[in-house]
Scaffold this motif. Structure first.
Motif, PDB file in Angstrom:
ATOM      1  N   SER A  16     -55.780 -27.983  31.523  1.00 40.20           N
ATOM      2  CA  SER A  16     -55.359 -27.794  30.129  1.00 40.20           C
ATOM      3  C   SER A  16     -56.526 -28.005  29.173  1.00 40.20           C
ATOM      4  CB  SER A  16     -54.218 -28.764  29.791  1.00 40.20           C
ATOM      5  OG  SER A  16     -53.088 -28.550  30.614  1.00 40.20           O
ATOM      6  N   VAL A  17     -57.345 -29.016  29.447  1.00 38.96           N
ATOM      7  CA  VAL A  17     -58.487 -29.319  28.594  1.00 38.96           C
ATOM      8  C   VAL A  17     -59.469 -28.153  28.569  1.00 38.96           C
ATOM      9  CG1 VAL A  17     -60.566 -30.744  28.427  1.00 38.96           C
ATOM     10  CG2 VAL A  17     -58.344 -31.834  28.701  1.00 38.96           C
ATOM     11  N   VAL A  18     -59.829 -27.639  29.747  1.00 40.45           N
ATOM     12  CA  VAL A  18     -60.835 -26.566  29.787  1.00 40.45           C
ATOM     13  C   VAL A  18     -60.279 -25.269  29.191  1.00 40.45           C
ATOM     14  CG1 VAL A  18     -62.034 -27.589  31.750  1.00 40.45           C
ATOM     15  CG2 VAL A  18     -60.251 -25.892  32.162  1.00 40.45           C
ATOM     16  N   LEU A  19     -58.993 -25.017  29.358  1.00 38.29           N
ATOM     17  CA  LEU A  19     -58.396 -23.832  28.737  1.00 38.29           C
ATOM     18  C   LEU A  19     -58.419 -23.940  27.214  1.00 38.29           C
ATOM     19  CD1 LEU A  19     -55.333 -23.064  31.061  1.00 38.29           C
ATOM     20  CD2 LEU A  19     -57.422 -21.702  30.786  1.00 38.29           C
ATOM     21  N   CYS A  20     -58.143 -25.145  26.701  1.00 36.31           N
ATOM     22  CA  CYS A  20     -58.189 -25.348  25.244  1.00 36.31           C
ATOM     23  C   CYS A  20     -59.599 -25.112  24.713  1.00 36.31           C
ATOM     24  CB  CYS A  20     -57.739 -26.770  24.912  1.00 36.31           C
ATOM     25  SG  CYS A  20     -55.973 -26.925  24.661  1.00 36.31           S
ATOM     26  N   ILE A  21     -60.583 -25.666  25.400  1.00 38.03           N
ATOM     27  CA  ILE A  21     -61.966 -25.478  24.963  1.00 38.03           C
ATOM     28  C   ILE A  21     -62.334 -23.993  24.990  1.00 38.03           C
ATOM     29  CG2 ILE A  21     -64.380 -25.957  25.523  1.00 38.03           C
ATOM     30  CD1 ILE A  21     -63.460 -28.653  26.638  1.00 38.03           C
ATOM     31  N   TYR A  22     -61.968 -23.317  26.071  1.00 42.08           N
ATOM     32  CA  TYR A  22     -62.320 -21.903  26.220  1.00 42.08           C
ATOM     33  C   TYR A  22     -61.695 -21.057  25.105  1.00 42.08           C
ATOM     34  CZ  TYR A  22     -62.668 -17.215  28.174  1.00 42.08           C
ATOM     35  OH  TYR A  22     -62.927 -15.872  28.348  1.00 42.08           O
ATOM     36  N   PHE A  23     -60.395 -21.246  24.865  1.00 43.80           N
ATOM     37  CA  PHE A  23     -59.719 -20.423  23.851  1.00 43.80           C
ATOM     38  C   PHE A  23     -60.188 -20.773  22.440  1.00 43.80           C
ATOM     39  CE2 PHE A  23     -56.412 -19.798  27.214  1.00 43.80           C
ATOM     40  CZ  PHE A  23     -56.511 -18.418  27.260  1.00 43.80           C
ATOM     41  N   ALA A  24     -60.462 -22.056  22.177  1.00 42.62           N
ATOM     42  CA  ALA A  24     -60.950 -22.439  20.850  1.00 42.62           C
ATOM     43  C   ALA A  24     -62.295 -21.777  20.557  1.00 42.62           C
ATOM     44  CB  ALA A  24     -61.069 -23.957  20.753  1.00 42.62           C
ATOM     45  N   LEU A  25     -63.178 -21.772  21.556  1.00 42.08           N
ATOM     46  CA  LEU A  25     -64.477 -21.115  21.379  1.00 42.08           C
ATOM     47  C   LEU A  25     -64.314 -19.597  21.296  1.00 42.08           C
ATOM     48  CD1 LEU A  25     -66.668 -23.213  23.862  1.00 42.08           C
ATOM     49  CD2 LEU A  25     -66.546 -23.408  21.371  1.00 42.08           C
ATOM     50  N   LEU A  26     -63.381 -19.058  22.080  1.00 40.80           N
ATOM     51  CA  LEU A  26     -63.133 -17.624  22.057  1.00 40.80           C
ATOM     52  C   LEU A  26     -62.629 -17.168  20.694  1.00 40.80           C
ATOM     53  CD1 LEU A  26     -63.005 -14.992  23.783  1.00 40.80           C
ATOM     54  CD2 LEU A  26     -60.607 -15.595  24.278  1.00 40.80           C
ATOM     55  N   PHE A  27     -61.776 -17.979  20.072  1.00 38.59           N
ATOM     56  CA  PHE A  27     -61.221 -17.643  18.755  1.00 38.59           C
ATOM     57  C   PHE A  27     -62.199 -17.940  17.621  1.00 38.59           C
ATOM     58  CE2 PHE A  27     -56.806 -18.707  20.667  1.00 38.59           C
ATOM     59  CZ  PHE A  27     -56.760 -17.450  21.273  1.00 38.59           C
ATOM     60  N   GLY A  28     -63.333 -18.570  17.949  1.00 39.20           N
ATOM     61  CA  GLY A  28     -64.316 -18.886  16.916  1.00 39.20           C
ATOM     62  C   GLY A  28     -63.963 -20.107  16.092  1.00 39.20           C
TER      63      GLY A  28
END
Length: 444
Positions: A16-28
């Protein structure tokens, strides 16, 4: 929770943590660590339904706190004294309401978000509004990702947890009274947990959801049996023995019988298993003491920030606001635990922030770094009594390495060292004032 299940929970939290980081960076989005903190807090709950309820309260608290920050700053951004007085008053209200059994967490979150939003927005109303929007987005992301992962990967049904607890309690209350250890306080704790589960969102727990009123009555009857069996009165023991037969029959038939209703009416004239504190966990005097204590901590830190040359920018009032409400119930012990976690984990994460993180070449290496650390922290703090330490260590992980989570990574060590200095000042003030309000904590 057995070891296998706990390892699964650790892997789900890390994923869950790594998915949150990935999507937050993806969304800018600039502050990915905000969504990570949401995951960490939700992962510390006993069941998925507990986490869903806490997630909802966190979302509401985030909205209330962010809106409060905008209102306070818009009204008093040119008047420092009135602004700080309003912030202290808002803290007192939130602390007073934070012991509410159902909505307490929402009010704690509301003040923390208010302080964070105002501080990160540099106490400017327009910047604060932008921070408020980002905070809501990050909170929603954390809540959605956590819910998705827990629904589709090794889903643990709250219903199973309920019936496991029920099966642990039944032999003590429905067995032979002479062999039942009804004075065991764990029984009452488990009965309270059963009642608590029935008040949670019961998505996926179809049997509990469809027969909610039935199970509420059964748990109420078991609490009544506990109170009757805990006394030495012969009349109550006779009533208890009769009740055991009736409750067993109701469990066998899976319905509320007329005999059960009649027995509960008779038993309630002698023993009523009702909460003595009502909607709040503590009485009015204790709530007022908590509020005064929290305001004293925040006011002291604000005076230090205003009159002493602390090189921290807005870090000191921000961290003081957070810890004044987080540690309000156990200020002395909580400050000591937080300080120890800060020395151990903070030193390690700052070292990694300076040495390891700058060498990572792509986002997947960064995600692997956080995945491994979350799993390791979960493995070290695997016991239920270590939940707070697990959350502290995980928060330290993202706070002291947050420069690596920015859209353009920044590895300046100044902020990390300033944060350590500020945190130790806040913890020292918390412990000193906490010892004045709670002398028993310093001698116990």
């Amino acid at each position: 929770m057995n070891r296998v299940q706990y390892r699964k929970e650790a892997l789900k939290a890390a994923l869950s943590v790594v998915l949150c980081i990935y999507f937050a960076l993806l969304f800018g989005w600039e502050k990915a660590y905000w969504s990570v903190i949401v995951i960490v807090v939700l992962s510390g709950n006993e069941t998925f339904s507990h986490s869903i309820l806490k997630g909802r309260l966190r979302l509401l608290g985030t909205l209330i706190g962010a809106c409060s920050a905008v209102v306070i700053i818009s009204a008093f951004h040119q008047q420092r004294v009135l602004f700080l007085a309003s912030l202290c008053l808002y803290l007192a209200v939130c602390v007073y309401l934070s012991t509410h059994r159902k909505t307490g967490y929402m009010w704690s979150t509301a003040f923390i978000v208010c302080a964070l939003t105002a501080s990160v927005g540099h106490f400017d109303d327009v910047a604060t509004f932008n921070v408020m929007t980002l905070r809501l987005q990050e909170t929603m992301l954390g809540f959605i990702v956590y819910s998705f992962v827990n629904q589709f990967i090794w889903h643990v049904n709250t219903q199973d947890h309920f019936f496991n607890l029920l099966n642990e309690v039944k032999p003590h209350l429905l067995g032979n009274p002479s062999q039942s250890d009804v004075n065991d306080t764990n029984i009452l704790i488990k009965l309270d947990k059963l009642s608590e589960i029935l008040q949670l969102p019961l998505h996926g727990s179809y049997q509990l959801k469809q027969q909610k009123s039935y199970w509420i009555t059964i748990v109420y009857a078991l609490k009544t049996l506990y109170l009757l069996q805990s006394t030495c009165n012969l009349t109550q023991h006779s009533l208890s023995a009769h009740g055991q037969t009736i409750v067993r029959e109701s469990l066998k038939l899976q319905q509320i019988t007329h005999d059960l209703k009649t027995w509960l009416e008779q038993a309630n004239q002698i023993a009523t298993p009702a909460a003595t504190l009502g909607a709040f966990e503590v009485n009015h005097q204790v709530r007022m003491k908590y509020a005064l204590q929290a305001v004293s901590i925040l006011a002291t830190c604000l005076l230090i920030w205003i009159y002493l040359p602390v090189p921290s920018g807005f870090l000191l009032p921000m961290m003081a606001s957070i810890y004044s409400i987080v540690l309000v119930r156990q200020p002395v012990k909580g400050a000591m635990q937080t300080g120890l976690a800060l020395m151990v984990w903070g030193s390690l994460f700052i070292l990694e922030y300076a040495v390891i993180l700058p060498t990572l070449d792509n986002v997947f290496e960064l995600l692997a770094f956080y995945f491994i650390h979350i799993v390791v922290i979960w493995a070290i703090y695997s016991k239920p009594q270590h939940t707070i330490l697990k959350i502290l260590a995980s928060n330290n992980l993202v706070i002291f390495t947050m420069g690596a989570l920015q859209l353009v990574p920044n590895f300046d060590m100044t902020t990390s060292f300033s944060m350590i200095t500020v945190l130790f000042i806040v913890l020292a003030v918390t412990q000193i004032i906490g010892s004045l309000f709670n002398p028993s904590q310093t001698t116990g």
